[in-house]
Design a protein around this motif. Sequence first.
Motif, mmCIF file in Angstrom:
data_model
loop_
_atom_site.group_PDB
_atom_site.id
_atom_site.type_symbol
_atom_site.label_atom_id
_atom_site.label_comp_id
_atom_site.label_asym_id
_atom_site.label_seq_id
_atom_site.Cartn_x
_atom_site.Cartn_y
_atom_site.Cartn_z
ATOM 1 N N UNK A 109 0.577 -1.149 0.084
ATOM 2 C CA UNK A 109 0.053 -0.092 0.011
ATOM 3 C C UNK A 109 1.231 1.455 0.553
ATOM 4 N N UNK A 110 1.664 1.247 -0.691
ATOM 5 C CA UNK A 110 2.281 2.815 -0.953
ATOM 6 C C UNK A 110 2.036 3.820 -0.549
ATOM 7 N N UNK A 111 0.993 3.970 -1.894
ATOM 8 C CA UNK A 111 0.346 4.824 -1.737
ATOM 9 C C UNK A 111 -0.501 5.847 -0.598
ATOM 10 N N UNK A 112 -0.238 4.407 0.509
ATOM 11 C CA UNK A 112 -0.948 5.020 1.896
ATOM 12 C C UNK A 112 -0.186 5.481 2.709
ATOM 13 N N UNK A 113 1.054 5.796 2.537
ATOM 14 C CA UNK A 113 2.129 6.229 3.327
ATOM 15 C C UNK A 113 1.833 7.854 3.418
ATOM 16 N N UNK A 114 1.750 7.872 4.078
ATOM 17 C CA UNK A 114 1.919 9.774 4.635
ATOM 18 C C UNK A 114 3.457 10.050 4.856
ATOM 19 N N UNK A 164 10.486 15.971 20.907
ATOM 20 C CA UNK A 164 9.663 16.520 19.183
ATOM 21 C C UNK A 164 8.466 15.735 18.952
ATOM 22 N N UNK A 165 7.181 16.228 18.751
ATOM 23 C CA UNK A 165 5.651 15.572 18.709
ATOM 24 C C UNK A 165 5.227 15.522 17.952
ATOM 25 N N UNK A 166 4.683 14.596 17.222
ATOM 26 C CA UNK A 166 3.910 14.807 16.391
ATOM 27 C C UNK A 166 2.277 15.038 17.007
ATOM 28 N N UNK A 167 1.870 15.564 15.843
ATOM 29 C CA UNK A 167 0.628 15.467 16.878
ATOM 30 C C UNK A 167 -0.628 14.522 16.655
ATOM 31 N N UNK A 168 -0.024 14.004 16.076
ATOM 32 C CA UNK A 168 -1.660 12.542 16.494
ATOM 33 C C UNK A 168 -1.067 11.345 16.952
ATOM 34 N N UNK A 169 -1.921 10.400 18.028
ATOM 35 C CA UNK A 169 -1.551 9.658 18.115
ATOM 36 C C UNK A 169 -1.780 8.665 17.115
ATOM 37 N N UNK A 170 -0.939 7.015 17.819
ATOM 38 C CA UNK A 170 -1.182 6.231 16.792
ATOM 39 C C UNK A 170 -1.565 4.777 17.626
ATOM 40 N N UNK A 171 -1.924 3.567 17.501
ATOM 41 C CA UNK A 171 -1.455 2.382 17.417
ATOM 42 C C UNK A 171 -1.357 1.867 16.831
ATOM 43 N N UNK A 172 -1.216 1.213 15.745
ATOM 44 C CA UNK A 172 -1.050 0.141 15.114
ATOM 45 C C UNK A 172 -0.498 1.410 13.751
ATOM 46 N N UNK A 173 1.361 0.298 13.022
ATOM 47 C CA UNK A 173 1.177 1.621 12.251
ATOM 48 C C UNK A 173 2.256 1.346 11.664
ATOM 49 N N UNK A 213 -0.686 4.494 8.074
ATOM 50 C CA UNK A 213 -1.295 3.809 9.496
ATOM 51 C C UNK A 213 -2.044 1.994 9.497
ATOM 52 N N UNK A 214 -1.973 1.588 9.701
ATOM 53 C CA UNK A 214 -2.739 0.050 9.572
ATOM 54 C C UNK A 214 -3.708 -0.530 10.303
ATOM 55 N N UNK A 215 -4.608 0.777 11.273
ATOM 56 C CA UNK A 215 -5.791 1.306 11.663
ATOM 57 C C UNK A 215 -6.940 0.479 10.852
ATOM 58 N N UNK A 216 -7.909 -0.321 11.175
ATOM 59 C CA UNK A 216 -8.901 -0.285 9.731
ATOM 60 C C UNK A 216 -9.847 0.988 10.089
ATOM 61 N N UNK A 217 -10.288 1.327 8.940
ATOM 62 C CA UNK A 217 -11.433 2.055 9.139
ATOM 63 C C UNK A 217 -12.220 1.872 9.559
ATOM 64 N N UNK A 218 -13.226 3.109 10.308
ATOM 65 C CA UNK A 218 -14.669 2.467 11.135
ATOM 66 C C UNK A 218 -15.674 1.921 9.724
ATOM 67 N N UNK A 219 -16.457 1.259 10.262
ATOM 68 C CA UNK A 219 -17.143 1.040 9.197
ATOM 69 C C UNK A 219 -18.286 2.283 9.168
#
Length: 246
Positions: free
Chosen positions: A5-10, A62-71, A239-245
């Motif tokens: 999923x190369x196109x999903x790297x941000x 130096x902190x990035x603004x967004x928290x993550x869990x699976x990535x 981001x490896x989180x499954x999008x919410x339904x």
Amino acid sequence: MPVAAQDKWQSLFNGTDLTDWQPKIRGYEFGEDPAQTFTVEDGLLTVSYANYRDFDNQFGHLFYVTPYSRYRLRLEYRFIGEQAPGAPAWAFKNSGVMVHSQDPQTMPAPQDFPISIEVQFLGGLNDGAQRPTANMCSPGTHIVYQGEFTDTHCILSTAPTIHDDQWVQIEVLVLGDKQISHFVNGVEVMSYGGITTGGGVVSGHRAEMKPEGKVLDAGYISLQSEGHPIQFRNIELLNLETPAAQ
């Protein structure tokens, strides 16, 4: 490790300024960086001590603004220049990226390190000794390594010793509290899981932020300022989180 999923790297760093990044320096409140420790120079995110008279244990992140869990996180770093005056000897060519960091707004001014897992970067000392990079350190946390609980603060990876000012590519696979794996230039060098809060090697924190044995499965990403100048580039996240339904 194969990349999907190369196109999903941000990109987390735009190469121009520190948009979406905020500092927390020991001795100061979140967002304050009077000595301009974190800057952008020639398109590179740079940790500099040019404005320091003495390091004085002013460890910074130096902190990035967004928290993550699976990535999956990937970046490149290189050590540059001379160590800050007054920085501890163990911090020579020593830095890192923290994952599962606590919210920086919960860190009092005196706190030195965020409660987190550190992917530790070390540079070779050109003295013939092995000094691998991409190690695991655990300020205020514990892990399960090779099937056993451990409270060892730092565990060395199987990475090579990297000397001088070479660019090094790091990738970190983070799967909540279950698994964190480190890769150096595409090669896996360590893996562990069972991430919980507790233990020591963090000071100045609020006690309620470090309950012993609490599962730690998410948090913030932060880049470290530990006394030696370092530069970062190509900071990207998948981001490896499954999008919410819907």
